[in-house]
Design a protein around this motif. Structure first.
Motif, PDB file in Angstrom:
ATOM      1  N   ILE A 190       0.166  16.111  21.176  1.00 49.45           N
ATOM      2  CA  ILE A 190      -0.065  15.175  22.280  1.00 49.45           C
ATOM      3  C   ILE A 190      -1.553  14.886  22.437  1.00 49.45           C
ATOM      4  N   SER A 230      -3.242  12.658  30.505  1.00 51.92           N
ATOM      5  CA  SER A 230      -2.416  13.269  29.467  1.00 51.92           C
ATOM      6  C   SER A 230      -3.275  14.041  28.461  1.00 51.92           C
ATOM      7  N   SER A 234      -2.984  18.147  28.298  1.00 50.31           N
ATOM      8  CA  SER A 234      -2.492  18.721  27.039  1.00 50.31           C
ATOM      9  C   SER A 234      -3.534  19.637  26.412  1.00 50.31           C
ATOM     10  N   SER A 272       1.393  16.458  30.843  1.00 51.88           N
ATOM     11  CA  SER A 272       0.866  15.715  29.696  1.00 51.88           C
ATOM     12  C   SER A 272       1.945  14.830  29.079  1.00 51.88           C
ATOM     13  N   VAL A 273       3.181  15.334  29.012  1.00 53.35           N
ATOM     14  CA  VAL A 273       4.284  14.524  28.484  1.00 53.35           C
ATOM     15  C   VAL A 273       4.598  13.363  29.419  1.00 53.35           C
ATOM     16  N   PRO A 305      12.297  11.422  26.857  1.00 53.02           N
ATOM     17  CA  PRO A 305      11.593  12.697  26.604  1.00 53.02           C
ATOM     18  C   PRO A 305      11.388  13.539  27.854  1.00 53.02           C
ATOM     19  N   LEU A 309      12.932  17.175  28.576  1.00 50.87           N
ATOM     20  CA  LEU A 309      12.011  18.295  28.809  1.00 50.87           C
ATOM     21  C   LEU A 309      12.317  19.033  30.097  1.00 50.87           C
TER      22      LEU A 309
END
Length: 328
Positions: A190, A230, A234, A272-273, A305, A309
């Motif tokens: 990421i 992000s 990450s 971050s995702v 996603p 998650l």
């Protein structure tokens, strides 16, 4: 209905035993029942019996001279153990009591408890943390002079704890390293993507000034902010995971240090995702102006996603946060 019937039977039983002498109590298995209730944590039964015969709480012992609180400690029954503070009678004698093998209450806390958490997602990691929490809780209750007392095997409580939890420490270390290694790879990926996205903005740059074409627009601002968040979250999660990998994994590290590190790293990775998907949606919004249906469809797919998650890691985050932040 069953509970109400049993409660009524218990009430009648307590009325009967209130007039029993020592011999009649043993014939009625009142002492054995108290020990069994302590093992199972049936606090309602214990309270009712103690109200009828107060000395049952400290008078019940097995063949190894282990009483109600000894069995509560061995089986990790917090509610039963806390009754020792409200005990009317020889409180100090119970706090300093020893069994047939010279073990104090703190020695018993050093033995491995029931493996109730071994089948959870975090396995022995959280189990080890709770074992340390339990040992510290019992340590606060017992008499200070019992903390360094040796049993008949010439071992102190801390030595018993270390000896019985050596394998659990290794399993917790193995699980934490495997988890940190996996998430480090995800976080690094990421970080790489977000770093590249910051310098390849949608629409390109002005040939003369080098300034992005969409600068000044609100959607471009959203793109840059989401990309930066992000990237930083990450990168932070990767650094924390590396810190977990390089930890020494001592017993006391499982108490607060390692769980807090893992909890923070997972939260940063989750954000971050989320902001990576926001960056993607903002980029599409800049490039596909006027194609609302395409943008909506792409945004719907971008949520997949995050949806994947959340159930995958929310339980793990909840387990660690409950065991660390909300621990009693």
């Amino acid at each position: 209905m069953t509970h109400c019937l049993v409660a009524e039977i218990l009430s009648r039983l307590c009325q009967r035993i209130s007039n029993y002498n020592e011999y009649e109590l043993r014939e009625a298995s009142a002492y054995d029942a108290m020990l069994q209730a302590a093992k199972l944590g049936v606090i309602e039964f214990i309270n009712a019996m103690v109200k009828a015969k107060p000395h049952l709480l400290w008078g019940a012992t097995d063949k190894n001279k282990r009483g109600v609180f000894s069995h509560a400690i061995l089986n990790r029954r917090k509610e039963v153990l806390e009754l020792i503070e409200d005990l009317q009678g020889p409180k100090d004698m119970i706090k300093c009591s020893e069994d047939e093998f010279g073990n104090t209450l703190l020695h018993l806390a050093g033995y491995t408890g029931p493996s109730s958490d071994f089948h959870s997602k975090s396995g022995s990691f959280v189990q080890m943390q709770r074992e340390i929490q339990w040992f510290k809780k019992v340590k606060r209750i017992v008499h200070p002079k019992c903390m360094e007392t040796k049993n008949k095997d010439d071992k102190k409580p801390r030595e018993i704890f270390t000896e019985n939890h050596n394998e659990m420490v290794k399993e917790g270390e193995r699980w934490a390293k495997d988890t940190a290694s996996s998430f480090t790879l995800v976080g690094t990926l990421i970080t790489t993507i977000m770093f590249a996205a910051a310098f390849t903005v949608p629409g390109g740059n002005d040939q003369n000034t080098g300034i992005p074409m969409f600068v000044g627009e609100s959607i471009f601002t959203l793109f840059i902010i989401a990309d930066a968040i992000s990237l930083f979250t990450s990168a932070t999660s990767v650094l924390i995971f590396i810190g977990i990998l390089t930890s020494r994994y001592a017993e006391k590290d499982f108490y607060k240090t390692l769980p807090l590190k893992l909890l923070c790293a997972l939260v940063f990775l989750f954000f971050s995702v989320v902001f990576m998907m926001i960056t993607f949606c903002a980029a599409l919004g800049m490039m596909l102006k006027g194609y609302r249906r395409v943008i909506i469809a792409a945004m719907s797919l971008a949520s997949i996603p995050v949806i994947v998650l959340v159930p995958a890691q929310l339980r793990l985050i909840f387990e660690i946060s409950k065991s660390t932040i909300r621990s009693g």
